[in-house]
Design a protein around this motif. Structure first.
Motif, PDB file in Angstrom:
ATOM      1  N   CYS A 192       9.822  50.748  35.538  1.00  0.00           N
ATOM      2  CA  CYS A 192      11.193  50.459  36.371  1.00  0.00           C
ATOM      3  C   CYS A 192      12.424  50.934  35.609  1.00  0.00           C
ATOM      4  O   CYS A 192      13.131  50.063  35.946  1.00  0.00           O
ATOM      5  N   LEU A 237       8.309  43.641  28.431  1.00  0.00           N
ATOM      6  CA  LEU A 237       8.934  43.213  29.578  1.00  0.00           C
ATOM      7  C   LEU A 237       9.188  44.578  30.664  1.00  0.00           C
ATOM      8  O   LEU A 237       9.635  45.711  29.988  1.00  0.00           O
ATOM      9  N   ILE A 238       9.099  44.511  31.782  1.00  0.00           N
ATOM     10  CA  ILE A 238       9.598  45.524  32.969  1.00  0.00           C
ATOM     11  C   ILE A 238      11.030  45.659  33.177  1.00  0.00           C
ATOM     12  O   ILE A 238      11.611  44.356  33.063  1.00  0.00           O
ATOM     13  N   GLY A 239      11.487  46.636  33.335  1.00  0.00           N
ATOM     14  CA  GLY A 239      13.072  46.933  33.857  1.00  0.00           C
ATOM     15  C   GLY A 239      14.034  46.800  32.688  1.00  0.00           C
ATOM     16  O   GLY A 239      15.270  46.492  33.163  1.00  0.00           O
ATOM     17  N   GLU A 240      13.571  47.050  31.493  1.00  0.00           N
ATOM     18  CA  GLU A 240      14.552  47.047  30.401  1.00  0.00           C
ATOM     19  C   GLU A 240      14.615  48.136  29.690  1.00  0.00           C
ATOM     20  O   GLU A 240      13.313  48.741  29.383  1.00  0.00           O
TER      21      GLU A 240
END
Lengths: 387, 387
Positions: free
Chosen positions: A77, A111-114
């Motif tokens: 993401c 972690l997602i989105g980083e």
């Protein structure tokens, strides 16, 4: 043990500084050949991380030179910029190794989105390339750990050839770092098609039957590299057998290390018309929060097993809902969908392994799906992870 | 309020001694007519309790005189003896009221796999029949409570007629007493077919869109009784509208009272091609333990929303996985499947209600499914229940 146990492979694991903990977080596995066959199996999630999009293309032609893996960030993401980061990672590995970027598999977890800190990651690749060694498998296995409490490696030996492997992930019970990554290596001589068929056959009955919490990752990747360095030509069946043994051992290790879990639960469905029906019924039980919470409480609550079995549609699994038997750790607590032996005969407190057997009395097929119990620690770790 | 608010109904709630707590545990609702229309909707679980097997038959002809409900035991997985207990319960109510046993709906809730103490239950029926009153609705609503912290009742008033109702259950988040029971009453004049169509239309968009923990009960029952006592003939659409309002209020009350929960979570999917697609995507999110644990931790973890959305197959819901937007309590934390506004702008700690909106950008349909967060107390109560 690990990915450097078969001939023809070097590996390394280093600290690139992607994790705040300072633990190793970057691994590199290189196939020195003479053959450079690759096969891959990926998450079926439609929302996939950049490295999955990239690596699907890399394995498509059945040839790869290396796998680079990072913990400390999933690169999921993250949009076009995240994909560019993955591309740049592969390009850098290719430059350092003198190969083509299109032959470098990339795996990420975290972690997602980083976005990933690319400067540190690229410097880590240089570092890892300098440390590549024929005994580097254990270091690589350590560098892909997230919340795993132990590095997970395997070595399946055959007559003159072998399969090695490493995996990270604690089922989906790990605190948010839900991804399962696995790299398998073999020095057998095989074709890309045979490698792919063997890997597919192995994952369907191993990793696909581990279901800690029903959540599907955006990053799951299982890669098989074969070097042919043993000079021994194997059949697809021989390769599938050894790869399946390796995957089974690693899958069991994932369940055993599921963070927050106090029990490993094997749900076996017997007497099914088809294996697919058995898997569907077993999966319904392994996805019941009510049942899994009961196991945490050492409660052999067979009513919750039955109510989960009953949610499977008739077109998926044929059975007479009034003729179901349930055994928990060998005690037949439910007979013909009614009360069986005294449930207090079941001692769940004394063992980490719990065996639930459901007999559908509809045929001869069977299947086992592994899960874990639902615990306070699961909730704690998954509620506290990203904040 | 409650089931005696419309004209033509009497009810009672008494303590029969089925619960060890000594709390009221037996309710009786009687339709005094002049009409005695009934419609019912039941669990789709294939493993169903004896009272569900019985009551499906009772409502089949669209006529019933009474509903008897007990808490303190589900009478599920109790075999032919359990069914005989349900039959005997209906016979006893019929004898006391001077009606036919085939016109008595039976509902039970409590632990699976235990027989009911029939002597106490039958004596409780005598007691309840003696206490039947036109203002007995609230007492009946109290007697069907299990782990509910408040009795749940509703009264939807229309011009000269109304719909009343009571429900028990705390979604499936109640500690094992997962069953949802609901009795609705109306004094409107309607036909059995219209009543059934109205009830079905109402439950599909209300109770079917509450999904606390993905677990399906063996006992879920929603019954609608109409007396015609108002003398007002209503259309199917008018009845459906009022029954839907009643069910929506009760469904929302179930979520609000879910034991162990600290947040009520509304997952709204917009921009779907069809309403069914919107429901499927919303349900995938409401069934993600990882997402629900994050909400408990007041963490607006949109990555877990996206990874749940991505598990829905393309044939079920069309969308471009790279074009998803997510808003949490109005903050667009995810834009085009990548990072959006700063997630720290979302304050989950300050409110019990959490609103998650997923935009699929694939059409104009929308739907909302309610759930709760996954908490320590959920695990605690569901692990400690039956032992």
């Amino acid at each position: 043990m690990s990915v450097t146990a078969p001939l023809g492979f070097r590996a390394a694991g280093v600290t690139a500084g992607l994790k705040s903990s300072g633990a190793p977080d970057l691994a590199l596995v290189v196939n020195d050949g003479p053959e450079r066959v690759v096969a891959g199996v990926f998450t079926t999630n439609r929302v996939v991380a950049a490295p999955v999009v990239w690596s699907r293309q890399v394995v498509a032609d059945g040839r790869a030179d290396a796998v680079v893996l990072n913990s400390g960030g999933a690169n999921a993401c993250t949009g076009p910029d995240g994909f560019a980061d993955t591309h740049r990672t592969a390009e850098h590995v290719a430059d350092v190794l003198g190969v083509s970027a299109g032959d470098v598999v990339v795996c990420s977890t975290g972690l997602i989105g980083e976005r990933l800190p690319m400067d540190r990651l690229l410097a880590g690749i240089d570092d890892a390339a300098a440390q590549l060694a024929a005994d580097g498998g254990p270091a690589a296995a350590t560098a892909i750990m997230t919340t795993d409490s132990v590095a997970k490696t395997v070595h399946i030996e055959r007559d003159g050839w072998s399969v090695g492997g490493m995996a990270k992930g604690a089922g989906m019970l790990a605190p948010g770092l839900a991804t399962m990554l696995c790299v398998l290596t073999s020095d057998a001589v095989t074709s890309p098609d045979e490698a792919h068929a063997a890997l597919r056959a192995a994952t369907v009955v191993t990793f696909d039957r581990v279901d800690s919490d029903g959540c599907m990752s955006t990053n799951d990747t299982v890669v098989l590299l074969t070097s042919g360095a043993s000079g021994i030509r194997v059949s697809e069946a021989e390769l599938a057998d050894a790869v399946t043994a390796a995957c089974a051992a690693l899958a069991r290790a994932l369940v055993a290390d599921a963070e927050g879990a106090t029990h490993d639960v094997a749900v076996t469905v017997v007497g099914a018309q088809t294996e697919a029906a058995a898997v569907a019924v077993a999966r319904a039980v392994t996805r019941s929060n009510l049942f899994k919470a009961a196991v945490f409480g050492n409660d052999p609550n067979w009513g919750r097993v039955l109510s989960a079995v009953g949610t499977v549609p008739e077109e998926v699994a044929a059975f007479d809902a009034a003729q179901l038997d349930v055994r928990i750790n060998g005690v037949q607590v439910c007979r013909a969908s009614g009360v069986g032996e005294d449930r207090t005969l079941v001692d769940l407190a004394g063992s980490r392994e719990v065996h639930v057997e459901v007999d559908l009395h509809a045929g001869d097929a069977r299947a086992t799906v592994w899960t874990n119990d639902l615990t306070h620690d699961y909730v704690h770790e998954n509620s506290a992870y990203s904040t």
